[in-house]
Enzyme design. Structure first.
Site, PDB file in Angstrom:
ATOM      1  N   GLY A  58      29.249  11.299 -23.068  1.00  0.00           N
ATOM      2  CA  GLY A  58      29.610  12.629 -22.593  1.00  0.00           C
ATOM      3  C   GLY A  58      29.034  13.734 -23.453  1.00  0.00           C
ATOM      4  CB  SER A  59      30.471  17.033 -24.367  1.00  0.00           C
ATOM      5  OG  SER A  59      30.793  17.459 -23.058  1.00  0.00           O
ATOM      6  N   PRO A  60      29.123  14.972 -26.552  1.00  0.00           N
ATOM      7  CG  PRO A  60      30.515  13.790 -28.019  1.00  0.00           C
ATOM      8  CD  PRO A  60      30.348  14.154 -26.564  1.00  0.00           C
ATOM      9  CE  LYS A  70      27.506  18.329 -21.642  1.00  0.00           C
ATOM     10  NZ  LYS A  70      28.590  19.200 -21.216  1.00  0.00           N
TER      11      LYS A  70
END
Length: 189
Positions: free
Chosen positions: A5-7, A9
């Site tokens: 997920g976001s990490p 990015k």
């Protein structure tokens, strides 16, 4: 393995910075979603949007359309080249049995939608140690160190029997982390 997920990015951001395809003040616009090959890929804020934002704000907002745009600029071949460089196509070599490898779509099967979703950490599965090893390279001049669970072995009297030396396992393509300008860009994110 898990979808990071976001990490993840931050990996996409690093690739785009390294390739010179963006900067901290680069402009983006979030309408709440993007159409990628006929698929509606949404921002977490959908149906609302972030509107106009620069890269730093896009990272802060964890805005999926920003990372999809970056991945489109990078292209699938260059993106996968960097995934390999960051160690997502193999193992870290940690001193623990049974380390898993990432689950990564082939370039052929990923296509534009797969590339887009990987850019924000979905559609790829990695181990936590793979992700932290890659992210740690940002603060280590782009060097990815082989992770270790044990620094040394000692006997009952506290004497060192065996010491394990840190090994630079890979050199990630994070040129931006080697320059003062790009280090400050990364720190501002």
């Amino acid at each position: 393995t898990y979808e990071p997920g976001s990490p993840f990015k931050l990996i996409t951001t690093a690739i785009a910075l390294d390739e010179g395809l963006t900067s901290v003040n680069d402009s983006f616009y979030c309408s709440g979603w993007l159409n990628v090959a006929g698929q509606k890929l949404k921002c977490h804020k959908y149906p609302a949007s972030h509107g106009a934002e620069n890269l730093a704000k896009g990272v802060e907002n964890s805005c999926n359309p920003v990372f999809v745009t970056l991945s489109q600029r990078i292209g699938i071949d260059k993106f996968y080249e960097h995934l390999d460089s960051y160690g997502f196509t193999g193992t870290t070599g940690i001193d623990y049995p049974g380390e898993a490898t990432s689950i990564l779509q082939s370039k052929q099967s990923a296509g534009p939608v797969g590339l887009a979703t990987i850019s924000y950490g979905q559609g790829i599965a990695c181990t936590p140690i793979q992700l932290i090893t890659a992210l740690s390279s940002f603060g280590n001049d782009g060097k990815m160190m082989q992770p270790r669970l044990v620094k040394e072995l000692v006997d009952d009297d506290g004497n060192t029997i065996e010491e394990f030396v840190a090994v630079a396992r890979y050199h990630a393509k994070v040129e931006f982390s080697r320059s003062e300008e790009h280090t400050s860009e990364l720190q501002s994110l």
